[in-house]
Design a protein around this motif. Structure first.
Motif, PDB file in Angstrom:
ATOM      1  N   SER A  60      22.048  34.976 -21.781  1.00 52.96           N
ATOM      2  CA  SER A  60      23.307  34.938 -21.021  1.00 52.96           C
ATOM      3  C   SER A  60      23.630  33.511 -20.581  1.00 52.96           C
ATOM      4  N   TYR A  61      22.612  32.746 -20.199  1.00 57.54           N
ATOM      5  CA  TYR A  61      22.853  31.355 -19.820  1.00 57.54           C
ATOM      6  C   TYR A  61      23.325  30.540 -21.018  1.00 57.54           C
ATOM      7  N   PHE A  62      22.784  30.825 -22.183  1.00 60.65           N
ATOM      8  CA  PHE A  62      23.185  30.115 -23.397  1.00 60.65           C
ATOM      9  C   PHE A  62      24.684  30.307 -23.672  1.00 60.65           C
ATOM     10  N   GLU A  63      25.199  31.488 -23.402  1.00 60.34           N
ATOM     11  CA  GLU A  63      26.641  31.726 -23.575  1.00 60.34           C
ATOM     12  C   GLU A  63      27.446  30.817 -22.643  1.00 60.34           C
ATOM     13  N   GLU A  64      26.979  30.632 -21.417  1.00 58.66           N
ATOM     14  CA  GLU A  64      27.632  29.709 -20.479  1.00 58.66           C
ATOM     15  C   GLU A  64      27.610  28.282 -21.017  1.00 58.66           C
ATOM     16  N   LEU A  65      26.477  27.881 -21.581  1.00 57.75           N
ATOM     17  CA  LEU A  65      26.365  26.528 -22.127  1.00 57.75           C
ATOM     18  C   LEU A  65      27.331  26.318 -23.283  1.00 57.75           C
ATOM     19  N   LYS A  66      27.454  27.298 -24.149  1.00 56.31           N
ATOM     20  CA  LYS A  66      28.382  27.172 -25.282  1.00 56.31           C
ATOM     21  C   LYS A  66      29.818  27.008 -24.798  1.00 56.31           C
ATOM     22  N   GLU A  67      30.167  27.720 -23.726  1.00 62.07           N
ATOM     23  CA  GLU A  67      31.509  27.589 -23.152  1.00 62.07           C
ATOM     24  C   GLU A  67      31.694  26.225 -22.484  1.00 62.07           C
ATOM     25  N   ALA A  68      30.662  25.725 -21.844  1.00 61.13           N
ATOM     26  CA  ALA A  68      30.744  24.455 -21.121  1.00 61.13           C
ATOM     27  C   ALA A  68      30.756  23.239 -22.049  1.00 61.13           C
ATOM     28  N   PHE A  69      30.239  23.393 -23.261  1.00 60.19           N
ATOM     29  CA  PHE A  69      30.142  22.278 -24.204  1.00 60.19           C
ATOM     30  C   PHE A  69      30.770  22.661 -25.546  1.00 60.19           C
ATOM     31  N   PRO A  70      32.093  22.896 -25.550  1.00 63.56           N
ATOM     32  CA  PRO A  70      32.736  23.375 -26.775  1.00 63.56           C
ATOM     33  C   PRO A  70      32.715  22.368 -27.926  1.00 63.56           C
ATOM     34  N   ALA A  71      32.573  21.097 -27.624  1.00 61.58           N
ATOM     35  CA  ALA A  71      32.549  20.080 -28.684  1.00 61.58           C
ATOM     36  C   ALA A  71      31.188  20.004 -29.378  1.00 61.58           C
ATOM     37  N   GLU A  83      19.655  24.838 -14.887  1.00 63.49           N
ATOM     38  CA  GLU A  83      20.532  23.667 -14.969  1.00 63.49           C
ATOM     39  C   GLU A  83      19.841  22.477 -15.653  1.00 63.49           C
ATOM     40  N   SER A  84      18.523  22.515 -15.768  1.00 59.52           N
ATOM     41  CA  SER A  84      17.812  21.457 -16.490  1.00 59.52           C
ATOM     42  C   SER A  84      18.357  21.327 -17.908  1.00 59.52           C
ATOM     43  N   TYR A  85      18.698  22.449 -18.533  1.00 63.83           N
ATOM     44  CA  TYR A  85      19.251  22.424 -19.891  1.00 63.83           C
ATOM     45  C   TYR A  85      20.634  21.766 -19.902  1.00 63.83           C
ATOM     46  N   ARG A  86      21.456  22.115 -18.921  1.00 61.87           N
ATOM     47  CA  ARG A  86      22.802  21.541 -18.830  1.00 61.87           C
ATOM     48  C   ARG A  86      22.724  20.019 -18.639  1.00 61.87           C
ATOM     49  N   LEU A  87      21.800  19.572 -17.815  1.00 63.66           N
ATOM     50  CA  LEU A  87      21.645  18.129 -17.592  1.00 63.66           C
ATOM     51  C   LEU A  87      21.277  17.410 -18.891  1.00 63.66           C
ATOM     52  N   ALA A  88      20.407  18.014 -19.676  1.00 65.41           N
ATOM     53  CA  ALA A  88      20.030  17.416 -20.959  1.00 65.41           C
ATOM     54  C   ALA A  88      21.232  17.360 -21.899  1.00 65.41           C
ATOM     55  N   LEU A  89      22.011  18.429 -21.941  1.00 70.45           N
ATOM     56  CA  LEU A  89      23.199  18.442 -22.800  1.00 70.45           C
ATOM     57  C   LEU A  89      24.223  17.417 -22.339  1.00 70.45           C
ATOM     58  N   GLN A  90      24.346  17.233 -21.043  1.00 70.60           N
ATOM     59  CA  GLN A  90      25.266  16.219 -20.523  1.00 70.60           C
ATOM     60  C   GLN A  90      24.862  14.827 -20.999  1.00 70.60           C
TER      61      GLN A  90
END
Length: 150
Positions: free
Chosen positions: A29-40, A127-134
């Protein structure tokens, strides 16, 4: 930009195991949020409890993807084979952990992977994953170090 999120042992139990440490949300479910947050970004996700399968996945994408976000779970602290795999590939790897490994058992304070990773993010929950993607999102290819670990 193709980015792999790679999770190691027991992380298939996120949302079920030790909720006080890892939270109540599944990674799917978190992965779905990440895909939405990083569409590029072209995000893909893979999880295995098996060390050799994780190594195979690193080899598979480690010369063609622009980044790997890797939570090696307990293998982080024990696996020379995974550290060798990270060292052998060109794609930069960011090591992530959901919990603050430095606030846990002493054996978790040593990472076998960190010396060969671009950086380490630990203790910010999912959020550690989101920070890495950022990081990957904000860096130009030369800054990321694609083709060079340092």
């Amino acid at each position: 930009m193709k980015i792999l999120i790679l999770n190691g042992p027991n992380l298939n139990l996120l949302g079920i195991r030790e909720k006080s440490v890892y939270g109540s949300e599944s990674f799917e479910s978190y992965f779905e949020e990440l895909k939405e947050a990083f569409p590029a970004m072209e995000l893909s996700y893979f999880q295995s409890n098996t060390e050799g399968v994780l190594i195979d996945k690193l080899h598979e994408v480690g010369f063609s993807y622009k980044g790997i976000v890797f939570n090696g779970g307990a293998y982080t602290h024990t696996s020379v084979a995974l550290s060798d795999a990270i060292k052998a590939i060109e794609t930069p790897v960011i090591e992530v952990h959901i919990s603050n490994v430095y606030a846990r058992d002493a054996f978790r304070h040593k990472s076998m992977l960190a010396p060969f990773c671009k950086g380490v993010i630990t203790g910010f929950g999912m959020e550690s994953y989101r920070l890495a993607l950022q990081y990957f999102e904000r860096m130009k290819p030369k800054q990321i170090g694609f083709g060079s670990k340092k």
